[in-house]
Design a protein around this motif. Structure first.
Motif, PDB file in Angstrom:
ATOM      1  N   GLU A 161      29.884  90.755  52.225  1.00  0.00           N
ATOM      2  CA  GLU A 161      29.517  89.272  52.422  1.00  0.00           C
ATOM      3  C   GLU A 161      29.363  89.148  53.882  1.00  0.00           C
ATOM      4  OE1 GLU A 161      32.465  86.537  50.829  1.00  0.00           O
ATOM      5  OE2 GLU A 161      32.160  85.097  52.579  1.00  0.00           O
ATOM      6  N   VAL A 191      31.448  84.868  56.828  1.00  0.00           N
ATOM      7  CA  VAL A 191      32.587  84.970  55.954  1.00  0.00           C
ATOM      8  C   VAL A 191      33.408  83.781  56.425  1.00  0.00           C
ATOM      9  CG1 VAL A 191      34.808  86.268  55.722  1.00  0.00           C
ATOM     10  CG2 VAL A 191      32.553  87.722  55.761  1.00  0.00           C
ATOM     11  N   ARG A 233      37.129  81.982  52.563  1.00  0.00           N
ATOM     12  CA  ARG A 233      37.582  81.317  51.557  1.00  0.00           C
ATOM     13  C   ARG A 233      37.041  81.819  50.269  1.00  0.00           C
ATOM     14  NH1 ARG A 233      33.777  78.214  53.777  1.00  0.00           N
ATOM     15  NH2 ARG A 233      35.231  76.743  54.685  1.00  0.00           N
ATOM     16  N   ILE A 234      35.846  82.623  50.316  1.00  0.00           N
ATOM     17  CA  ILE A 234      35.423  83.297  49.284  1.00  0.00           C
ATOM     18  C   ILE A 234      35.784  84.746  49.320  1.00  0.00           C
ATOM     19  CG2 ILE A 234      33.420  84.182  48.096  1.00  0.00           C
ATOM     20  CD1 ILE A 234      33.630  81.127  47.940  1.00  0.00           C
ATOM     21  N   PRO A 259      30.281  87.033  63.219  1.00  0.00           N
ATOM     22  CA  PRO A 259      30.507  87.496  64.766  1.00  0.00           C
ATOM     23  C   PRO A 259      31.507  86.581  65.233  1.00  0.00           C
ATOM     24  CG  PRO A 259      28.347  86.080  64.375  1.00  0.00           C
ATOM     25  CD  PRO A 259      29.007  86.643  62.861  1.00  0.00           C
ATOM     26  N   HIS A 260      32.055  85.518  64.167  1.00  0.00           N
ATOM     27  CA  HIS A 260      33.185  84.874  64.634  1.00  0.00           C
ATOM     28  C   HIS A 260      34.186  84.574  63.310  1.00  0.00           C
ATOM     29  CE1 HIS A 260      31.281  84.109  68.297  1.00  0.00           C
ATOM     30  NE2 HIS A 260      30.233  83.713  67.737  1.00  0.00           N
ATOM     31  N   SER A 264      25.021  90.369  61.732  1.00  0.00           N
ATOM     32  CA  SER A 264      24.626  91.077  60.662  1.00  0.00           C
ATOM     33  C   SER A 264      23.627  92.118  61.237  1.00  0.00           C
ATOM     34  CB  SER A 264      24.014  90.373  59.514  1.00  0.00           C
ATOM     35  OG  SER A 264      23.157  89.499  60.035  1.00  0.00           O
ATOM     36  N   LEU A 278      26.911  88.768  49.129  1.00  0.00           N
ATOM     37  CA  LEU A 278      26.726  87.342  49.465  1.00  0.00           C
ATOM     38  C   LEU A 278      26.043  87.142  50.603  1.00  0.00           C
ATOM     39  CD1 LEU A 278      26.909  84.373  48.610  1.00  0.00           C
ATOM     40  CD2 LEU A 278      29.547  84.761  49.738  1.00  0.00           C
ATOM     41  N   GLY A 315      25.132  84.199  56.207  1.00  0.00           N
ATOM     42  CA  GLY A 315      25.112  84.238  57.656  1.00  0.00           C
ATOM     43  C   GLY A 315      24.357  82.976  58.434  1.00  0.00           C
ATOM     44  N   MET A 316      23.601  83.519  59.367  1.00  0.00           N
ATOM     45  CA  MET A 316      22.705  82.419  59.970  1.00  0.00           C
ATOM     46  C   MET A 316      21.614  81.900  58.988  1.00  0.00           C
ATOM     47  SD  MET A 316      21.701  80.609  62.299  1.00  0.00           S
ATOM     48  CE  MET A 316      22.811  80.954  63.704  1.00  0.00           C
ATOM     49  N   TYR A 324      16.390  85.039  59.655  1.00  0.00           N
ATOM     50  CA  TYR A 324      17.592  85.927  59.678  1.00  0.00           C
ATOM     51  C   TYR A 324      18.135  86.293  58.396  1.00  0.00           C
ATOM     52  CZ  TYR A 324      19.356  84.526  64.650  1.00  0.00           C
ATOM     53  OH  TYR A 324      19.434  84.565  66.036  1.00  0.00           O
TER      54      TYR A 324
END
Ligand SMILES: C[S@@+](CC[C@H](N)C(=O)[O-])C[C@H]1O[C@@H](n2cnc3c(N)ncnc32)[C@H](O)[C@@H]1O
Length: 227
Positions: A21, A24, A28-29, A43-44, A72, A93, A96-97, A102
Motif C-alpha cells: 500500500e 497508508v 484504516r485499510i 512519508p508520514h 514512494s 493499492l 499516495g500523492m 506521482y
C-alpha cells in the motif's frame, strides 16, 4: 464496493496474497488486510506503536507488516529490490500523492514487481468537481481526489500492454493488470501524448469521463475477475 471490499474479494477468490500500500495514512485499510506479506509506504504514518499493537490484536496478520516511513520514490529507489527479492507482488493499492506524475510513477514502479496475475488498484480516479480534480496547491476545502485521472488517461494512451479501467465506486477505483495475448481489448482506445494530457481541462474530462477512464460498473469487475 469500496477498495477494502475489492481487496478482500481479490484475496479470497483469486488467492492474491503479497500486498503493497502506497499512501497508508492511519492504516484504516492496511491494518485490515489479511496477508503475511504486507508493505506500508508513507512519508508520514498517522499511527503510533500503540495503534500497531492494537491492530495486531484485532488482526494477527499485522505482526508481519513491513513499514517504510518515506516517499514512494525513495522506497522504490532504496528498498524495493530488497523487499521484493525472490517474491512477486500480487496486489497493490496506489493511494499516495494524488498528482498525475506521482501516481503514474507509483504504478510504473509497482509494475516492475507485480506478478503476471497481479492487480494494481489506484484510488481517487473519478473526481466529481473541478476543485476535487485539481492540483494540491490549488485545493481549498472538501474532497480532494487530485488529477490521478490524468494518470489513467496516460496509461490507457501509452501502455497497450496493460488492461486499464476504472470502477465507478469509492471515488473511482482504477484497475491495472498486465494484458495477456488472449485478453480482449477493453474500451475504446485513446491516444493522448503526455503534453496533451497535462493540458486537458476538467470540463473536457467531465464531458468524456466514461470513455477516457474506461468507466465500468462493479458487475463488470465481478465478471472480469470472476468474483
Ligand atoms: C488519501 S491518504 C491514503 C489513505 C489510505 N490509503 C486509505 O485507503 O485510507 C494519502 C496518503 O499519501 C501519503 N503520501 C503523500 N505523498 C506521498 C508520497 N510521495 N509517497 C507515499 N505516500 C505519500 C500521505 O502522507 C497520506 O497519508
Amino acid at each position: 464496493m469500496n477498495r477494502l471490499e475489492l481487496i478482500q474479494a481479490l484475496m479470497r477468490q483469486k488467492g492474491l496474497r503479497n500486498y503493497l500500500e502506497i499512501g497508508v495514512e492511519n492504516g484504516r485499510i492496511f491494518f485490515r488486510v489479511q496477508s503475511k506479506f504486507k508493505v506500508a509506504v508513507d512519508p508520514h504514518f498517522m499511527f503510533d506503536t500503540g495503534r500497531k499493537i492494537g491492530k495486531t490484536i484485532l488482526n494477527p496478520y499485522n505482526v508481519y507488516n513491513q513499514y517504510f516511513e518515506k516517499t514512494s520514490d525513495d522506497f522504490f529507489t532504496q528498498d524495493a529490490d530488497h523487499v521484493f527479492a525472490g517474491r512477486k507482488l500480487d496486489l497493490a493499492l496506489v493511494d499516495g500523492m494524488h498528482e498525475y506524475h506521482y501516481a503514474l510513477r507509483d504504478v510504473e514502479n509497482t509494475l516492475r514487481y507485480l506478478s503476471n496475475d497481479g492487480v494494481i488498484i489506484m484510488h481517487d480516479c473519478n473526481p466529481q468537481s473541478a476543485q476535487a480534480a485539481g492540483r494540491f496547491d490549488d485545493w481549498k476545502e472538501g474532497v480532494w481526489n487530485g488529477d490521478v485521472w490524468r494518470s489513467v488517461i496516460h496509461l490507457r494512451s501509452q501502455r497497450p500492454d496493460l488492461n486499464v479501467f476504472v470502477l465507478d465506486c469509492d471515488h473511482g477505483l482504477g484497475i491495472i493488470t498486465k494484458r495477456k495475448p488472449a485478453d480482449p481489448v477493453l474500451g475504446t482506445p485513446i491516444s493522448f501524448t503526455p503534453t496533451q494530457i497535462q493540458a486537458l481541462t476538467y470540463d473536457e474530462f467531465d464531458a468524456n469521463r466514461t470513455n477516457w477512464l474506461n468507466l465500468k460498473s462493479e458487475d463488470f469487475a465481478k465478471a472480469f475477475f470472476g468474483l
